[in-house]
Scaffold this motif. Structure first.
Motif, mmCIF file in Angstrom:
data_model
loop_
_atom_site.group_PDB
_atom_site.id
_atom_site.type_symbol
_atom_site.label_atom_id
_atom_site.label_comp_id
_atom_site.label_asym_id
_atom_site.label_seq_id
_atom_site.Cartn_x
_atom_site.Cartn_y
_atom_site.Cartn_z
ATOM 1 N N PHE A 177 5.927 6.231 1.512
ATOM 2 C CA PHE A 177 7.067 6.763 0.758
ATOM 3 C C PHE A 177 6.916 8.264 0.560
ATOM 4 C CE2 PHE A 177 9.162 7.933 -3.207
ATOM 5 C CZ PHE A 177 10.390 7.285 -3.114
ATOM 6 N N THR A 178 8.019 8.987 0.747
ATOM 7 C CA THR A 178 8.035 10.426 0.485
ATOM 8 C C THR A 178 9.249 10.779 -0.363
ATOM 9 O OG1 THR A 178 9.280 10.903 2.514
ATOM 10 C CG2 THR A 178 6.878 10.983 2.666
ATOM 11 N N ALA A 179 9.106 11.849 -1.138
ATOM 12 C CA ALA A 179 10.209 12.369 -1.951
ATOM 13 C C ALA A 179 9.862 13.806 -2.329
ATOM 14 C CB ALA A 179 10.413 11.525 -3.205
ATOM 15 N N PRO A 180 10.878 14.652 -2.534
ATOM 16 C CA PRO A 180 10.608 16.042 -2.923
ATOM 17 C C PRO A 180 9.800 16.165 -4.213
ATOM 18 C CG PRO A 180 12.897 15.796 -2.242
ATOM 19 C CD PRO A 180 12.315 14.417 -2.320
ATOM 20 N N SER A 181 9.918 15.176 -5.096
ATOM 21 C CA SER A 181 9.204 15.238 -6.377
ATOM 22 C C SER A 181 7.717 14.898 -6.248
ATOM 23 C CB SER A 181 9.859 14.280 -7.379
ATOM 24 O OG SER A 181 9.838 12.949 -6.892
ATOM 25 N N LEU A 182 7.292 14.438 -5.075
ATOM 26 C CA LEU A 182 5.883 14.100 -4.846
ATOM 27 C C LEU A 182 5.217 15.172 -3.993
ATOM 28 C CD1 LEU A 182 6.301 10.301 -4.003
ATOM 29 C CD2 LEU A 182 5.594 11.289 -6.193
ATOM 30 N N ASP A 183 3.961 15.462 -4.284
ATOM 31 C CA ASP A 183 3.238 16.492 -3.543
ATOM 32 C C ASP A 183 3.010 16.089 -2.090
ATOM 33 O OD1 ASP A 183 3.114 18.079 -5.802
ATOM 34 O OD2 ASP A 183 1.143 17.299 -6.408
ATOM 35 N N GLN A 184 2.854 14.798 -1.848
ATOM 36 C CA GLN A 184 2.609 14.294 -0.501
ATOM 37 C C GLN A 184 3.083 12.849 -0.412
ATOM 38 O OE1 GLN A 184 -1.609 14.641 0.000
ATOM 39 N NE2 GLN A 184 -2.103 13.036 -1.457
ATOM 40 N N GLY A 185 3.131 12.329 0.811
ATOM 41 C CA GLY A 185 3.517 10.944 0.991
ATOM 42 C C GLY A 185 2.502 10.002 0.363
ATOM 43 N N VAL A 186 2.968 8.850 -0.119
ATOM 44 C CA VAL A 186 2.075 7.888 -0.748
ATOM 45 C C VAL A 186 2.098 6.581 0.035
ATOM 46 C CG1 VAL A 186 2.254 8.893 -3.051
ATOM 47 C CG2 VAL A 186 3.879 7.125 -2.364
ATOM 48 N N GLU A 187 0.948 5.902 0.027
ATOM 49 C CA GLU A 187 0.781 4.630 0.725
ATOM 50 C C GLU A 187 0.519 3.544 -0.311
ATOM 51 O OE1 GLU A 187 -2.543 5.554 3.174
ATOM 52 O OE2 GLU A 187 -1.361 6.675 4.643
ATOM 53 N N LYS A 188 1.284 2.459 -0.238
ATOM 54 C CA LYS A 188 1.164 1.375 -1.203
ATOM 55 C C LYS A 188 1.114 0.039 -0.476
ATOM 56 C CE LYS A 188 1.719 4.192 -4.751
ATOM 57 N NZ LYS A 188 0.653 4.435 -5.748
ATOM 58 N N ARG A 189 0.327 -0.889 -1.025
ATOM 59 C CA ARG A 189 0.283 -2.256 -0.507
ATOM 60 C C ARG A 189 0.679 -3.214 -1.620
ATOM 61 N NH1 ARG A 189 -5.090 -5.771 0.865
ATOM 62 N NH2 ARG A 189 -5.106 -5.736 -1.414
ATOM 63 N N LEU A 190 1.701 -4.019 -1.350
ATOM 64 C CA LEU A 190 2.154 -5.025 -2.299
ATOM 65 C C LEU A 190 1.785 -6.401 -1.764
ATOM 66 C CD1 LEU A 190 5.675 -3.516 -3.038
ATOM 67 C CD2 LEU A 190 3.537 -3.120 -4.255
ATOM 68 N N VAL A 191 1.169 -7.203 -2.602
ATOM 69 C CA VAL A 191 0.648 -8.509 -2.200
ATOM 70 C C VAL A 191 1.380 -9.593 -2.986
ATOM 71 C CG1 VAL A 191 -1.404 -9.974 -2.108
ATOM 72 C CG2 VAL A 191 -1.600 -7.512 -1.661
ATOM 73 N N TYR A 192 1.775 -10.660 -2.267
ATOM 74 C CA TYR A 192 2.557 -11.728 -2.886
ATOM 75 C C TYR A 192 1.904 -13.088 -2.654
ATOM 76 C CZ TYR A 192 6.185 -8.190 -3.293
ATOM 77 O OH TYR A 192 6.885 -7.057 -3.611
ATOM 78 N N ASP A 193 1.836 -13.874 -3.722
ATOM 79 C CA ASP A 193 1.345 -15.242 -3.647
ATOM 80 C C ASP A 193 2.456 -16.175 -3.173
ATOM 81 O OD1 ASP A 193 -1.137 -14.496 -4.694
ATOM 82 O OD2 ASP A 193 -0.504 -14.862 -6.766
ATOM 83 N N PHE A 194 2.059 -17.214 -2.487
ATOM 84 C CA PHE A 194 2.986 -18.239 -2.064
ATOM 85 C C PHE A 194 3.418 -19.109 -3.248
ATOM 86 C CE2 PHE A 194 3.421 -22.693 -0.518
ATOM 87 C CZ PHE A 194 4.545 -22.538 0.259
ATOM 88 N N VAL A 195 4.720 -19.416 -3.318
ATOM 89 C CA VAL A 195 5.229 -20.328 -4.343
ATOM 90 C C VAL A 195 5.725 -21.616 -3.706
ATOM 91 C CG1 VAL A 195 6.952 -20.676 -6.154
ATOM 92 C CG2 VAL A 195 5.828 -18.444 -5.912
ATOM 93 N N GLN A 196 6.646 -21.477 -2.732
ATOM 94 C CA GLN A 196 7.121 -22.671 -2.040
ATOM 95 C C GLN A 196 7.799 -22.300 -0.728
ATOM 96 O OE1 GLN A 196 10.148 -24.071 -4.993
ATOM 97 N NE2 GLN A 196 11.526 -24.096 -3.249
ATOM 98 N N GLU A 197 7.762 -23.219 0.210
ATOM 99 C CA GLU A 197 8.453 -23.045 1.475
ATOM 100 C C GLU A 197 9.891 -23.521 1.305
ATOM 101 O OE1 GLU A 197 7.486 -23.798 6.218
ATOM 102 O OE2 GLU A 197 6.235 -24.671 4.648
ATOM 103 N N GLY A 198 10.829 -22.850 1.988
ATOM 104 C CA GLY A 198 12.238 -23.157 1.816
ATOM 105 C C GLY A 198 12.767 -22.527 0.546
ATOM 106 N N LEU A 199 14.060 -22.733 0.272
ATOM 107 C CA LEU A 199 14.682 -22.113 -0.893
ATOM 108 C C LEU A 199 15.160 -23.175 -1.877
ATOM 109 C CD1 LEU A 199 16.757 -19.319 0.870
ATOM 110 C CD2 LEU A 199 14.490 -19.161 -0.144
#
Length: 199
Positions: A177-199
Protein backbone atom coordinates in the motif's frame (compact mmCIF):
# COMPACT_ATOMS: atom_id res chain seq x y z
CA UNK A 1 -6.48 -30.95 11.73
CA UNK A 2 -7.55 -27.87 13.71
CA UNK A 3 -11.10 -26.57 13.29
CA UNK A 4 -9.66 -23.23 12.14
CA UNK A 5 -7.33 -24.74 9.52
CA UNK A 6 -8.43 -24.36 5.90
CA UNK A 7 -9.16 -27.74 4.25
CA UNK A 8 -7.12 -28.65 1.17
CA UNK A 9 -10.36 -28.81 -0.82
CA UNK A 10 -10.55 -25.00 -0.67
CA UNK A 11 -8.24 -23.39 -3.22
CA UNK A 12 -8.14 -20.22 -5.30
CA UNK A 13 -10.28 -22.05 -7.87
CA UNK A 14 -12.72 -23.43 -5.29
CA UNK A 15 -13.17 -20.44 -3.02
CA UNK A 16 -16.65 -20.29 -1.55
CA UNK A 17 -16.32 -20.17 2.22
CA UNK A 18 -16.50 -18.08 5.36
CA UNK A 19 -13.38 -16.94 7.23
CA UNK A 20 -12.63 -14.86 10.33
CA UNK A 21 -9.56 -12.68 10.73
CA UNK A 22 -6.97 -13.92 13.21
CA UNK A 23 -5.85 -10.71 14.91
CA UNK A 24 -2.87 -12.36 16.62
CA UNK A 25 -1.39 -13.54 13.31
CA UNK A 26 -2.30 -10.48 11.21
CA UNK A 27 -0.44 -7.22 10.72
CA UNK A 28 -1.92 -4.02 12.07
CA UNK A 29 -3.41 -1.99 9.22
CA UNK A 30 -4.15 1.15 11.25
CA UNK A 31 -1.82 3.34 9.20
CA UNK A 32 -3.38 2.04 5.98
CA UNK A 33 -6.92 2.76 7.17
CA UNK A 34 -5.89 6.22 8.37
CA UNK A 35 -4.44 7.01 4.93
CA UNK A 36 -7.77 5.88 3.43
CA UNK A 37 -9.66 8.38 5.56
CA UNK A 38 -11.15 5.94 8.10
CA UNK A 39 -12.00 7.70 11.38
CA UNK A 40 -10.14 7.07 14.63
CA UNK A 41 -13.32 5.66 16.20
CA UNK A 42 -13.78 3.03 13.48
CA UNK A 43 -10.05 2.21 13.38
CA UNK A 44 -10.03 1.65 17.14
CA UNK A 45 -13.04 -0.66 16.90
CA UNK A 46 -11.38 -2.59 14.08
CA UNK A 47 -8.30 -3.23 16.23
CA UNK A 48 -10.31 -5.35 18.63
CA UNK A 49 -13.12 -6.79 16.51
CA UNK A 50 -12.37 -9.72 14.17
CA UNK A 51 -13.40 -9.13 10.58
CA UNK A 52 -15.54 -11.80 8.97
CA UNK A 53 -15.27 -12.63 5.28
CA UNK A 54 -17.99 -14.28 3.22
CA UNK A 55 -16.38 -15.21 -0.12
CA UNK A 56 -18.13 -16.56 -3.18
CA UNK A 57 -16.20 -17.47 -6.34
CA UNK A 58 -18.31 -18.32 -9.38
CA UNK A 59 -18.53 -18.00 -13.16
CA UNK A 60 -21.23 -15.74 -14.59
CA UNK A 61 -23.39 -16.26 -17.69
CA UNK A 62 -20.65 -14.75 -19.87
CA UNK A 63 -18.15 -17.34 -18.57
CA UNK A 64 -16.23 -14.69 -16.62
CA UNK A 65 -15.03 -15.45 -13.09
CA UNK A 66 -16.40 -13.29 -10.30
CA UNK A 67 -15.28 -13.08 -6.70
CA UNK A 68 -17.75 -11.49 -4.29
CA UNK A 69 -16.30 -10.65 -0.87
CA UNK A 70 -18.54 -9.39 1.92
CA UNK A 71 -16.48 -7.98 4.77
CA UNK A 72 -18.33 -7.81 8.07
CA UNK A 73 -16.57 -5.02 9.93
CA UNK A 74 -16.79 -3.41 13.35
CA UNK A 75 -19.26 -0.71 14.32
CA UNK A 76 -21.96 -2.25 12.14
CA UNK A 77 -20.09 -1.59 8.91
CA UNK A 78 -20.26 -3.95 5.97
CA UNK A 79 -18.03 -3.61 2.93
CA UNK A 80 -19.10 -5.42 -0.23
CA UNK A 81 -16.29 -5.99 -2.73
CA UNK A 82 -17.48 -7.43 -6.04
CA UNK A 83 -14.48 -8.41 -8.16
CA UNK A 84 -14.61 -9.42 -11.82
CA UNK A 85 -11.45 -11.26 -12.80
CA UNK A 86 -11.06 -9.74 -16.28
CA UNK A 87 -8.63 -6.92 -15.28
CA UNK A 88 -10.94 -4.20 -16.56
CA UNK A 89 -10.96 -0.94 -14.58
CA UNK A 90 -14.24 -0.27 -12.80
CA UNK A 91 -15.35 2.63 -10.64
CA UNK A 92 -17.49 2.26 -7.55
CA UNK A 93 -18.21 4.04 -4.29
CA UNK A 94 -17.41 2.00 -1.20
CA UNK A 95 -19.36 2.76 1.97
CA UNK A 96 -16.05 2.43 3.84
CA UNK A 97 -13.36 3.73 1.46
CA UNK A 98 -15.30 6.20 -0.68
CA UNK A 99 -14.76 6.45 -4.45
CA UNK A 100 -12.49 3.67 -5.73
CA UNK A 101 -11.13 2.56 -9.11
CA UNK A 102 -10.26 -1.15 -9.13
CA UNK A 103 -9.50 -4.19 -11.25
CA UNK A 104 -8.69 -7.86 -10.57
CA UNK A 105 -7.32 -10.96 -12.27
CA UNK A 106 -5.59 -14.29 -11.71
CA UNK A 107 -1.79 -14.28 -11.56
CA UNK A 108 0.97 -16.80 -11.04
CA UNK A 109 3.27 -16.44 -8.05
CA UNK A 110 6.00 -15.22 -10.42
CA UNK A 111 3.69 -12.55 -11.83
CA UNK A 112 2.78 -11.41 -8.32
CA UNK A 113 6.47 -11.20 -7.42
CA UNK A 114 7.10 -8.97 -10.44
CA UNK A 115 4.46 -6.52 -9.21
CA UNK A 116 6.02 -6.46 -5.74
CA UNK A 117 8.23 -9.13 -4.18
CA UNK A 118 6.20 -9.19 -0.95
CA UNK A 119 3.05 -10.14 -2.86
CA UNK A 120 4.63 -13.38 -4.10
CA UNK A 121 6.05 -14.68 -0.81
CA UNK A 122 5.02 -17.62 1.33
CA UNK A 123 2.25 -19.28 -0.68
CA UNK A 124 1.45 -22.99 -0.47
CA UNK A 125 1.59 -25.68 -3.18
CA UNK A 126 -2.04 -25.14 -4.18
CA UNK A 127 -1.24 -21.53 -5.09
CA UNK A 128 1.85 -22.61 -7.01
CA UNK A 129 -0.42 -24.90 -9.02
CA UNK A 130 -3.59 -22.81 -9.36
CA UNK A 131 -2.28 -19.28 -8.95
CA UNK A 132 -3.30 -16.30 -6.85
CA UNK A 133 -6.01 -13.70 -7.16
CA UNK A 134 -4.57 -10.20 -7.60
CA UNK A 135 -6.55 -7.04 -6.88
CA UNK A 136 -5.45 -3.49 -7.65
CA UNK A 137 -7.33 -0.49 -6.28
CA UNK A 138 -6.78 3.22 -5.91
CA UNK A 139 -8.71 6.05 -4.35
CA UNK A 140 -10.23 8.55 -6.75
CA UNK A 141 -9.44 12.10 -5.58
CA UNK A 142 -11.27 13.54 -8.61
CA UNK A 143 -14.55 12.51 -6.93
CA UNK A 144 -16.16 14.08 -3.83
CA UNK A 145 -14.52 12.77 -0.65
CA UNK A 146 -11.98 10.84 -2.71
CA UNK A 147 -8.44 10.39 -1.34
CA UNK A 148 -5.19 9.49 -3.09
CA UNK A 149 -3.88 6.01 -2.24
CA UNK A 150 -2.94 2.83 -4.09
CA UNK A 151 -3.34 -0.80 -3.03
CA UNK A 152 -1.98 -4.07 -4.46
CA UNK A 153 -3.29 -7.30 -2.91
CA UNK A 154 -2.82 -11.01 -3.50
CA UNK A 155 -5.23 -13.60 -2.11
CA UNK A 156 -4.39 -17.24 -1.51
CA UNK A 157 -3.39 -19.88 1.03
CA UNK A 158 -0.28 -20.34 3.13
CA UNK A 159 1.07 -22.51 5.93
CA UNK A 160 1.27 -20.09 8.86
CA UNK A 161 3.13 -20.60 12.13
CA UNK A 162 0.41 -20.43 14.80
CA UNK A 163 2.61 -21.28 17.80
CA UNK A 164 6.10 -22.57 18.58
CA UNK A 165 5.36 -26.08 17.33
CA UNK A 166 2.54 -25.88 14.83
CA UNK A 167 1.70 -24.50 11.42
CA UNK A 168 -1.79 -24.36 9.95
CA UNK A 169 -3.10 -23.71 6.45
CA UNK A 170 -4.77 -20.30 6.44
CA UNK A 171 -6.45 -17.94 4.00
CA UNK A 172 -4.00 -15.06 3.55
CA UNK A 173 -4.14 -11.61 1.99
CA UNK A 174 -0.87 -9.84 1.24
CA UNK A 175 -1.04 -6.07 0.79
CA UNK A 176 1.37 -3.52 -0.60
CA UNK A 177 0.00 0.00 0.00
CA UNK A 178 1.17 3.52 -0.84
CA UNK A 179 -0.26 6.97 -0.13
CA UNK A 180 1.12 10.53 -0.09
CA UNK A 181 0.59 10.65 3.68
CA UNK A 182 3.03 7.74 4.19
CA UNK A 183 6.81 8.10 3.98
CA UNK A 184 7.11 4.84 2.04
CA UNK A 185 5.09 1.88 0.87
CA UNK A 186 3.94 -0.55 3.56
CA UNK A 187 3.64 -4.34 3.46
CA UNK A 188 0.92 -6.10 5.45
CA UNK A 189 -0.15 -9.72 5.88
CA UNK A 190 -3.70 -10.52 6.94
CA UNK A 191 -4.42 -14.04 8.16
CA UNK A 192 -7.87 -15.63 8.33
CA UNK A 193 -9.12 -18.72 10.15
CA UNK A 194 -11.48 -21.12 8.47
CA UNK A 195 -15.11 -21.02 9.66
CA UNK A 196 -17.06 -23.06 7.14
CA UNK A 197 -17.11 -24.20 3.54
CA UNK A 198 -19.96 -22.86 1.41
CA UNK A 199 -22.17 -19.93 2.36
Amino acid sequence: MSATEVPLTITTKNLTAIFRQNKDLSSSVDEVLKAQGISWTVRTALKYTPIGLRINLYTDDSDVERLDIDQLLAAGLKSVEPRILDFEFRERVSVVFGPVVARSKRVTIDEATQINSFLGQGWDDSCAKEGLIYAYARGDPSQPNGLEWESHQTFGFADVQVDEKQTERKYVVRLYFTAPSLDQGVEKRLVYDFVQEGL
